[in-house]
Scaffold this motif. Structure first.
Motif, PDB file in Angstrom:
ATOM      1  N   LEU A   1       0.758  -5.510  -5.907  1.00 11.93           N
ATOM      2  CA  LEU A   1       1.096  -4.274  -6.615  1.00 11.93           C
ATOM      3  C   LEU A   1       0.391  -4.238  -7.976  1.00 11.93           C
ATOM      4  O   LEU A   1      -0.135  -3.213  -8.405  1.00 11.93           O
ATOM      5  CB  LEU A   1       2.614  -4.171  -6.786  1.00 11.93           C
TER       6      LEU A   1
ATOM      7  N   ARG B   1      15.913   5.982 -12.708  1.00  8.71           N
ATOM      8  CA  ARG B   1      15.482   7.139 -11.915  1.00  8.71           C
ATOM      9  C   ARG B   1      14.960   6.698 -10.541  1.00  8.71           C
ATOM     10  O   ARG B   1      15.402   7.208  -9.531  1.00  8.71           O
ATOM     11  CB  ARG B   1      14.417   7.960 -12.650  1.00  8.71           C
ATOM     12  N   VAL B   2      14.050   5.769 -10.539  1.00 13.94           N
ATOM     13  CA  VAL B   2      13.532   5.268  -9.260  1.00 13.94           C
ATOM     14  C   VAL B   2      13.770   3.757  -9.208  1.00 13.94           C
ATOM     15  O   VAL B   2      13.462   3.039 -10.159  1.00 13.94           O
ATOM     16  CB  VAL B   2      12.017   5.557  -9.115  1.00 13.94           C
TER      17      VAL B   2
ATOM     18  N   LYS C   1      -3.096  -3.152  -7.601  1.00 14.78           N
ATOM     19  CA  LYS C   1      -3.181  -1.688  -7.405  1.00 14.78           C
ATOM     20  C   LYS C   1      -3.116  -0.978  -8.756  1.00 14.78           C
ATOM     21  O   LYS C   1      -3.869  -0.036  -9.007  1.00 14.78           O
ATOM     22  CB  LYS C   1      -2.006  -1.189  -6.552  1.00 14.78           C
TER      23      LYS C   1
ATOM     24  N   LYS D   1       3.780   5.790  -2.822  1.00 11.10           N
ATOM     25  CA  LYS D   1       5.062   6.430  -3.190  1.00 11.10           C
ATOM     26  C   LYS D   1       5.232   6.456  -4.717  1.00 11.10           C
ATOM     27  O   LYS D   1       5.608   7.482  -5.290  1.00 11.10           O
ATOM     28  CB  LYS D   1       6.247   5.648  -2.604  1.00 11.10           C
ATOM     29  N   LEU D   2       4.960   5.322  -5.358  1.00 12.01           N
ATOM     30  CA  LEU D   2       5.225   5.230  -6.793  1.00 12.01           C
ATOM     31  C   LEU D   2       4.181   5.973  -7.619  1.00 12.01           C
ATOM     32  O   LEU D   2       4.500   6.594  -8.634  1.00 12.01           O
ATOM     33  CB  LEU D   2       5.269   3.759  -7.231  1.00 12.01           C
ATOM     34  N   HIS D   3       2.951   5.911  -7.162  1.00 12.65           N
ATOM     35  CA  HIS D   3       1.851   6.474  -7.948  1.00 12.65           C
ATOM     36  C   HIS D   3       1.665   7.960  -7.662  1.00 12.65           C
ATOM     37  O   HIS D   3       1.706   8.784  -8.569  1.00 12.65           O
ATOM     38  CB  HIS D   3       0.566   5.699  -7.625  1.00 12.65           C
TER      39      HIS D   3
ATOM     40  N   LEU E   1       4.023   1.426  -0.744  1.00 17.12           N
ATOM     41  CA  LEU E   1       4.841   1.437  -1.961  1.00 17.12           C
ATOM     42  C   LEU E   1       4.039   2.052  -3.115  1.00 17.12           C
ATOM     43  O   LEU E   1       4.528   2.900  -3.863  1.00 17.12           O
ATOM     44  CB  LEU E   1       5.272   0.005  -2.307  1.00 17.12           C
ATOM     45  N   TRP E   2       2.796   1.633  -3.225  1.00 12.93           N
ATOM     46  CA  TRP E   2       1.932   2.134  -4.291  1.00 12.93           C
ATOM     47  C   TRP E   2       1.756   3.656  -4.180  1.00 12.93           C
ATOM     48  O   TRP E   2       1.872   4.373  -5.182  1.00 12.93           O
ATOM     49  CB  TRP E   2       0.581   1.415  -4.239  1.00 12.93           C
TER      50      TRP E   2
ATOM     51  N   TYR F   1      12.948   2.787  -2.739  1.00 11.20           N
ATOM     52  CA  TYR F   1      11.892   2.210  -1.916  1.00 11.20           C
ATOM     53  C   TYR F   1      12.150   0.720  -1.771  1.00 11.20           C
ATOM     54  O   TYR F   1      12.151  -0.008  -2.764  1.00 11.20           O
ATOM     55  CB  TYR F   1      10.518   2.437  -2.558  1.00 11.20           C
TER      56      TYR F   1
ATOM     57  N   LEU G   1      11.549   3.694 -13.896  1.00  8.57           N
ATOM     58  CA  LEU G   1      11.312   2.843 -12.730  1.00  8.57           C
ATOM     59  C   LEU G   1      11.900   1.463 -12.961  1.00  8.57           C
ATOM     60  O   LEU G   1      11.651   0.825 -13.987  1.00  8.57           O
ATOM     61  CB  LEU G   1       9.786   2.719 -12.493  1.00  8.57           C
TER      62      LEU G   1
ATOM     63  N   GLU H   1       3.520  10.043  -5.366  1.00  9.96           N
ATOM     64  CA  GLU H   1       4.700  10.893  -5.147  1.00  9.96           C
ATOM     65  C   GLU H   1       5.655  10.897  -6.347  1.00  9.96           C
ATOM     66  O   GLU H   1       5.836  11.926  -6.992  1.00  9.96           O
ATOM     67  CB  GLU H   1       5.433  10.467  -3.872  1.00  9.96           C
ATOM     68  N   ALA H   2       6.229   9.755  -6.662  1.00  5.70           N
ATOM     69  CA  ALA H   2       7.217   9.725  -7.752  1.00  5.70           C
ATOM     70  C   ALA H   2       6.543   9.753  -9.130  1.00  5.70           C
ATOM     71  O   ALA H   2       7.173  10.095 -10.120  1.00  5.70           O
ATOM     72  CB  ALA H   2       8.106   8.488  -7.619  1.00  5.70           C
ATOM     73  N   LYS H   3       5.261   9.400  -9.153  1.00  6.51           N
ATOM     74  CA  LYS H   3       4.481   9.388 -10.403  1.00  6.51           C
ATOM     75  C   LYS H   3       5.137   8.545 -11.503  1.00  6.51           C
ATOM     76  O   LYS H   3       5.219   8.960 -12.669  1.00  6.51           O
ATOM     77  CB  LYS H   3       4.263  10.823 -10.907  1.00  6.51           C
ATOM     78  N   VAL H   4       5.615   7.394 -11.110  1.00  8.96           N
ATOM     79  CA  VAL H   4       6.216   6.508 -12.104  1.00  8.96           C
ATOM     80  C   VAL H   4       5.324   5.302 -12.411  1.00  8.96           C
ATOM     81  O   VAL H   4       5.633   4.506 -13.289  1.00  8.96           O
ATOM     82  CB  VAL H   4       7.633   6.004 -11.700  1.00  8.96           C
ATOM     83  N   LEU H   5       4.245   5.154 -11.688  1.00  8.03           N
ATOM     84  CA  LEU H   5       3.299   4.063 -11.993  1.00  8.03           C
ATOM     85  C   LEU H   5       1.911   4.626 -12.114  1.00  8.03           C
ATOM     86  O   LEU H   5       1.539   5.516 -11.336  1.00  8.03           O
ATOM     87  CB  LEU H   5       3.309   3.002 -10.881  1.00  8.03           C
TER      88      LEU H   5
ATOM     89  N   ASN I   1       0.829  -1.207   0.000  1.00  5.07           N
ATOM     90  CA  ASN I   1       0.000   0.000   0.000  1.00  5.07           C
ATOM     91  C   ASN I   1       0.865   1.260   0.000  1.00  5.07           C
ATOM     92  O   ASN I   1       0.681   2.170  -0.809  1.00  5.07           O
ATOM     93  CB  ASN I   1      -0.873  -0.016   1.248  1.00  5.07           C
TER      94      ASN I   1
ATOM     95  N   ARG J   1      10.252   2.255 -20.373  1.00  6.48           N
ATOM     96  CA  ARG J   1      10.075   3.266 -19.327  1.00  6.48           C
ATOM     97  C   ARG J   1      10.102   2.602 -17.940  1.00  6.48           C
ATOM     98  O   ARG J   1      10.538   3.193 -16.951  1.00  6.48           O
ATOM     99  CB  ARG J   1       8.738   3.988 -19.540  1.00  6.48           C
TER     100      ARG J   1
END
Ligand code: FAD
Ligand code: AMP
Lengths: 267, 320
Positions: free
Chosen positions: B312, B280-281, B315, A259-261, A256-257, B299, B260, A263-267, A254, B204
């Motif tokens: 994940l 990058r991440v 999600k 953070k990635l979605h 992690l999601w 992370y 990512l 905050e970092a906007k990479v997912l 949760n 990406r």
């Protein structure tokens, strides 16, 4: 048809060692660092041994470096190679220079096949085999691999990955390239460089180690070969790469999601 | 004689993206040297690709039946002759399997020294030095090539792709003097690993699996497909024969730098990090809280990948 194989053996820092740059950038800190035979060269020696076991012949190990390289030469002899040549040179080396020296050895020894590693794990250049092939006007097959995995039964049987033709005039090599595997046929004499999946190198046996002590290691001063020993790849300075700042742990998927979605906007 | 020659790489007649990064590096070099940028395309029936390249540089085309299948032995003399004709003192290609196989042979023909996997240029003005990794990227080196002609492969992730120019470069054919009968190498076949996924080095997002998958890449691939990612692997997973060789990321495999990178069941050996630390991440999913990969991951999630990856993935799916 028996094969005469020249196989190269470079002394390099153990890949498990921690490599640090000296504060003045003039080199790496060598205290506490172990040395070993370049892992790709171990694979080259193993391939040569398998070819000899199948077809007969002779395996000559060649190394260029200082006195200490004898340790790595003995390691290759202990695996089963027949004899060795150490071209003594204490100065800086680069693929231009090493390939020029190896070309001289090939002229003297006239092997059917030269097997090198694809890459030294210290300079990471991945050039020497290709330079050598061009200097000698020979065909090359870099990144030699095979279809069967290293866990397969075929690998247990220690079959060579390089296939010698029935007339003994060429070898077929499977190469690891981008997007798949490429099959080439190269006329002998040829230059081959090894990739990781070609074989799992054997460990030297105790009798092998004992025998290796008695095998011939011929020393040739680099000066005697008539090669220009001026290095052409000049390392001016070494420095530490920028370190990443990691180390943040998340509690669950949760978080992690988020953070990635979000905050970092990479997912 | 301060021009730059870039060697283009094609796959079934279409230009590989890595070449655009080599052109980016090449144009930076040409600017520094005050020279012109040329690009050479080799193959058979490559007119379309040659035309496409005009948006980036003056194009030399070596189009001949003998060049249909790439062989270092047949391509090297053509590139070397073209470098001489174009008065190029720098020859450059992307550090792909093709570039690494071919350029040292070109360098040998031009009595040139070479630097592999160049990350950036240093030095002053036309005195260009090359920064490159050594010891699996543990060390960066600044090197000088002390020969009149210098040959390099560049790491595509470290140079921006060249932008298309408004003006079109010229196109000139180059003579191909290779005698097919004299070649000592013969192309037999190419076993392509077909994939609907994006190319590993261009994706990406990359999801990679290691020994921790115990050979079951289902969850790694499932998450990758949900996000449209490429799949990578550690050497351990490739050596075991679980996944194709060309999925290997690392010092002696592919170098990737996606937005990512998700490493699942990978411990984080230095040789693996060498291939992905420019991402990058970085996310690490590993059961062992002390796995070295956590020291570098942005992370880190201490978990069983077989539980965490499907969660994940759910999600991602729910957010669509
Ligand atoms: C010359 C040379 C070149 C090399 N080149 C490369 C290279 O290019 N690329 C590369 O990757 N390696 C390379 N290596 C190998 C490298 O040193 C490591 O051996 C390799 O990267 C280890 O792979 P791994 O992390 O998958 O396996 P391991 O180190 O065994 O790690 C497996 C990890 O999975 C975790 N795990 C187990 N089960 C689970 C689970 N259910 N859920 C979550 N986590 C789990 C474990 O805690 C462990 O951390 C090279 C080595 C040499 C000597
Ligand atoms: N000093 C050396 N002595 C023996 N072999 C070498 C030496 N340097 C390079 N080689 C061989 O060339 C291969 C490729 O090296 P490199 O081009 O430096 O990455 C290595 O795997 C070795 O087989």
């Amino acid at each position: 048809m028996p094969l005469k194989i020249l196989v190269t053996a470079k002394r390099v820092e153990d890949p498990e060692s921690k490599i640090r740059v000296k504060p003045d950038g003039s080199g790496i800190v060598t205290e506490g660092v172990n040395y070993k035979l370049n892992p790709f060269d171990e694979i080259a020696v193993e391939e040569a041994l398998r070819l000899k076991e199948k077809h007969g012949g002779e395996i000559v190990v060649a190394s260029i470096g200082g006195d200490k390289s004898v340790t790595e030469i003995r390691a290759a002899l202990a695996m089963g190679a027949d004899r060795a040549i150490l071209v003594k040179h204490d100065g800086a080396l680069d693929p231009v220079l090493v390939s020029a020296i190896l070309a001289k050895l090939v002229e003297r020894e006239k092997p059917d096949l030269v097997i090198l590693g694809k890459q030294s794990i210290d300079d990471d250049q991945n050039q020497t085999g290709q330079y050598l092939a061009e200097r000698l006007g020979l065909g090359q097959a870099t990144n030699a691999s095979k279809t069967e995995s290293l866990e397969s039964e075929a690998e247990q049987k220690k079959q060579p990955g390089l296939l010698l033709s029935a007339d003994g005039k060429s070898v077929t090599v499977l190469r690891e390239v981008d997007g798949g595997l490429e099959k080439l046929e190269v006329s002998l004499p040829a230059v081959v460089t090894t990739d990781l999946r070609l074989n799992k190198p054997r460990f030297a046996s105790l009798p092998g180690i004992m025998k290796a002590k008695k095998k011939e290691v011929k020393e040739i001063p680099a000066n005697d070969l008539g090669v220009d020993l001026t290095p052409r790849v000049i390392v001016k300075k070494l420095f530490e790469p920028p370190r990443r700042k990691g180390g943040v742990k998340v509690a669950d998927v949760n978080e992690l999601w988020v953070k990635l979605h979000a905050e970092a906007k990479v997912l | 004689m301060a021009n730059v020659l870039v060697v283009a790489e094609q796959h079934s007649g279409s230009l590989r993206k890595a070449t655009l990064h080599a052109l980016g590096a090449g144009s930076e070099l040409a600017r520094r040297l005050g020279g012109k940028l040329h690009v050479i395309a080799l193959g058979k029936g490559i007119g379309k690709m040659a035309d496409e390249l005009r948006a980036y540089a003056d194009v030399l085309v070596a189009d001949a039946p003998v060049l249909e299948h790439y062989l270092a032995e047949s391509y090297a003399p053509v590139v070397a002759d073209a470098a001489r004709a174009a008065q190029a003192d720098h020859v450059c290609a992307a550090a792909t399997a093709f570039g690494k196989d071919l350029l040292p042979r070109v360098a040998a023909r031009l009595s040139a020294a070479m630097a592999t996997e160049v990350l950036s240029f240093g030095g002053q003005g036309a005195q260009v030095t090359f920064r490159r990794p050594m010891w699996a990227g543990n060390v960066l080196a600044e090197v000088e090539l002390a020969t009149p002609v210098k040959v390099i492969t560049i790491r595509p992730t470290e140079f921006p792709a060249a932008p298309k120019s408004a003006t079109q470069g010229s196109v000139a054919p180059v003579a191909v003097g290779v005698d097919p009968g004299s070649l000592k190498t013969r192309f037999l076949e190419f076993k392509e690993v077909k994939s609907a996924r994006p190319e590993l080095t261009e994706a990406r997002v990359v999801v990679s699996g290691g020994r921790g998958t115990k050979g079951d890449f289902k969850e790694v691939e499932g998450l990758a497909d949900e996000v449209g990612a490429a799949v990578g692997a550690s050497r351990a997973a490739v050596d075991a024969g679980w996944v194709p060789n060309d999925w290997q990321v690392g010092q002696t495999g592919k170098v990737v730098a996606p937005e990512l990178y998700i490493a699942a069941g990978i411990s984080g050996a230095i040789q693996h990090l060498a291939g992905m630390k420019g991402s990058r991440v970085i996310v690490a999913v590993n059961k062992d809280p002390d796995a070295p990969i956590f020291q570098l991951a942005d992370y880190g999630l201490v978990a069983d990948l077989f539980k965490a990856l499907p969660e994940l993935r759910a999600k991602v799916k729910a957010s669509k």
